[in-house]
Motif scaffolding. Structure first.
Motif, short mmCIF file in Angstrom:
data_model
loop_
_atom_site.label_atom_id
_atom_site.label_comp_id
_atom_site.label_asym_id
_atom_site.label_seq_id
_atom_site.Cartn_x
_atom_site.Cartn_y
_atom_site.Cartn_z
N ALA A 74 -28.96 -9.00 -10.79
CA ALA A 74 -30.46 -8.78 -10.66
C ALA A 74 -30.06 -7.42 -10.64
O ALA A 74 -31.73 -6.46 -11.08
N ASP A 75 -29.83 -6.61 -9.56
CA ASP A 75 -30.25 -5.24 -9.25
C ASP A 75 -29.77 -4.18 -10.35
O ASP A 75 -29.91 -3.60 -10.58
N ALA A 76 -28.12 -4.29 -11.35
CA ALA A 76 -27.89 -4.15 -12.35
C ALA A 76 -28.87 -4.19 -13.37
O ALA A 76 -29.47 -3.03 -13.78
N ARG A 77 -29.76 -4.60 -13.51
CA ARG A 77 -30.75 -4.94 -14.48
C ARG A 77 -31.77 -4.38 -13.91
O ARG A 77 -32.24 -3.32 -15.07
N ALA A 78 -32.43 -4.16 -13.07
CA ALA A 78 -33.80 -3.27 -12.50
C ALA A 78 -32.88 -1.73 -12.48
O ALA A 78 -33.60 -0.96 -13.36
N ALA A 79 -31.00 -0.98 -11.83
CA ALA A 79 -31.22 -0.11 -12.63
C ALA A 79 -31.58 -0.04 -13.52
O ALA A 79 -30.98 1.63 -14.05
N PHE A 80 -30.65 -0.71 -14.51
CA PHE A 80 -30.53 -0.53 -16.57
C PHE A 80 -31.78 -0.11 -16.68
O PHE A 80 -32.27 1.03 -17.16
N GLU A 81 -32.42 -0.71 -16.21
CA GLU A 81 -34.78 -0.86 -16.73
C GLU A 81 -35.29 0.80 -15.98
O GLU A 81 -35.87 0.85 -16.58
N ARG A 82 -34.80 1.38 -14.99
CA ARG A 82 -34.95 2.10 -14.06
C ARG A 82 -34.08 3.29 -14.61
O ARG A 82 -34.38 5.17 -14.36
N GLY A 83 -33.06 3.42 -15.58
CA GLY A 83 -32.32 4.56 -16.14
C GLY A 83 -31.42 5.10 -15.13
O GLY A 83 -30.89 6.09 -15.31
N ALA A 84 -31.06 4.11 -13.67
CA ALA A 84 -30.27 4.85 -13.06
C ALA A 84 -28.53 4.41 -13.12
O ALA A 84 -27.96 5.29 -12.81
N VAL A 85 -28.94 3.71 -14.19
CA VAL A 85 -27.47 3.54 -15.11
C VAL A 85 -27.58 4.03 -16.06
O VAL A 85 -28.29 3.88 -16.89
N ASP A 86 -26.54 3.97 -17.32
CA ASP A 86 -26.69 4.68 -18.56
C ASP A 86 -26.01 3.77 -19.54
O ASP A 86 -26.24 3.60 -20.65
N ALA A 87 -25.01 2.62 -18.85
CA ALA A 87 -24.95 1.32 -19.66
C ALA A 87 -24.42 0.41 -18.33
O ALA A 87 -24.29 0.17 -17.26
N TRP A 88 -24.61 -0.66 -19.50
CA TRP A 88 -24.26 -2.30 -17.95
C TRP A 88 -23.92 -3.63 -18.84
O TRP A 88 -23.79 -3.97 -20.20
N ALA A 89 -22.69 -3.51 -18.78
CA ALA A 89 -21.79 -4.75 -18.76
C ALA A 89 -22.35 -6.04 -18.56
O ALA A 89 -22.27 -6.14 -16.74
N ILE A 90 -23.03 -7.66 -19.17
CA ILE A 90 -23.37 -8.14 -18.24
C ILE A 90 -22.66 -9.37 -19.49
O ILE A 90 -22.89 -9.70 -20.50
N TRP A 91 -23.45 -10.57 -19.14
CA TRP A 91 -22.45 -12.05 -19.04
C TRP A 91 -24.20 -12.48 -19.58
O TRP A 91 -25.10 -12.47 -18.64
N ASP A 92 -23.97 -13.79 -20.33
CA ASP A 92 -25.19 -15.00 -20.37
C ASP A 92 -25.59 -15.37 -18.84
O ASP A 92 -25.07 -15.83 -18.51
N PRO A 93 -26.42 -15.70 -19.05
CA PRO A 93 -27.73 -15.26 -20.34
C PRO A 93 -28.38 -14.96 -19.53
O PRO A 93 -29.22 -14.24 -20.61
N TYR A 94 -27.93 -13.64 -18.67
CA TYR A 94 -28.50 -12.52 -18.30
C TYR A 94 -28.10 -11.35 -19.80
O TYR A 94 -29.17 -11.18 -19.84
N LEU A 95 -27.70 -11.48 -19.87
CA LEU A 95 -27.22 -10.84 -21.32
C LEU A 95 -28.13 -11.43 -22.64
O LEU A 95 -29.37 -10.63 -23.45
#
Length: 321
Positions: A175-196
């Motif tokens: 959940a925190d990674a997605r928030a960081a990903f959407e606001r541009g705080a990280v450049d990429a995100w490694a994630i699994w289903d169903p979050y993927l």
């Protein structure tokens, strides 16, 4: 409104969640007719379906046990709870047992699902300038530390000829990674289903790489070694029940998608995509699966992500021994 046990556990740090799980899932008082086998699950997958279908207790009752369930946000805290003696059985991806075994968690692998490499990926925002894995050099990559995607990232960087030290891993829960990903705080995100699947549908994120051709992305069922030795029939009953619910899911994908969608609060269409990338066929570990886990452990050792060599084969459950 009272706070549910799953929400309490999911919102706590690992150690606190383990301690709370221990208090919530305490064994039955002495002299009680039945004991509880304490099962750690995530809000997705076969254990969630098994919990919702309610068929496990019928298998456990003749053995003098009932199931007590505790929800966790990911695999690493499940195995931390095993280490702390808070749960007896859990399900995780491939990397958490390696980190747990390296951390002296006394566990055994009791069963595995077939590989599902398309069920995890490295994403970048749809408008990112990163066009390939090579573009990750010098970038910030979000991931859940010690999770299945940790090995995906290692192998993806290796394929691109990038040293692990040439990226900045940012360790965040999904959940925190997605928030960081959407606001541009990280450049990429490694994630699994169903979050993927959810992120792909909601953000239009581009996929740099899935696990295909890189990693297996295998789900494992694990138990505390002492519990498996003391109660092998209980562990076998759980594996049999998981196999049954896995067979049901394979035969009823639409019903399974609807059931899981309600539980995880995602659109059914998103869950259906995730389920289509999942493999079926719960079974004991084969020599090939064990060898794959050993190769993963050796890779983590080479990168000094774990402190010592591991013998994965020694942690594979051998009933009766």
């Amino acid at each position: 409104m009272p706070i549910s046990r799953p929400l309490l556990l999911a919102g706590l740090p690992v150690a606190a969640a383990s301690l709370l799980a221990a208090s919530l899932l305490a064994p039955s008082p002495a002299g009680a007719a039945e004991r509880s086998v304490r099962i750690g699950y995530q809000k997705y997958g076969n254990f969630l379906l098994l919990k919702q279908h309610g068929g496990l207790d019928a298998r456990l009752k003749p053995l003098g046990f009932t199931a007590a369930w505790a929800e966790f946000p990911s695999g690493p805290p499940i195995l931390e709870a095993v280490r702390a003696g808070a749960i007896d059985v859990g399900q995780t991806g491939d990397a958490p047992p390696i980190f747990a075994q390296a951390g002296r968690t006394d566990l055994v692998y009791v069963a595995a699902e077939p590989p599902a490499p398309a069920g995890e990926a490295i994403l970048v925002p749809k408008d990112s300038a990163i066009a390939s894995l090579a573009g990750l050099k010098g970038k910030r990559v979000a991931l859940n530390k010690g999770s299945n995607v940790h090995f995906l990232l290692v192998k993806a960087l290796e394929k691109a000829g990038i040293a692990y030290g040439d990226i900045t891993p940012v360790f965040l829960a999904p959940a925190d990674a997605r928030a960081a990903f959407e606001r541009g705080a990280v450049d990429a995100w490694a994630i699994w289903d169903p979050y993927l699947a959810a992120a792909q549908a909601a953000t239009g994120a581009r996929t740099l790489a899935t696990g295909e051709g890189l990693v297996g992305n295998i789900q494992f069922y694990l138990a505390a070694a002492g519990f498996a030795k003391a109660e092998p029939n209980v562990v076998a009953a759980i594996v049999d029940a998981v196999r049954d619910v896995d067979d049901w899911e394979a035969a009823h994908p639409d019903e399974a998608a609807a059931e899981l969608a309600e539980a995880v609060r995602l659109p059914k269409s998103v869950v259906a995509v995730a389920l289509a990338r999942q493999a079926h066929g719960v079974a004991p570990l084969t020599p090939e699966v064990t060898a794959g886990q050993q190769a993963e452990a050796d890779a983590f050792l080479q990168l000094r992500l774990i402190p010592k060599p591991l013998d994965v084969g020694a942690a594979v459950w051998k009933p009766g021994t």
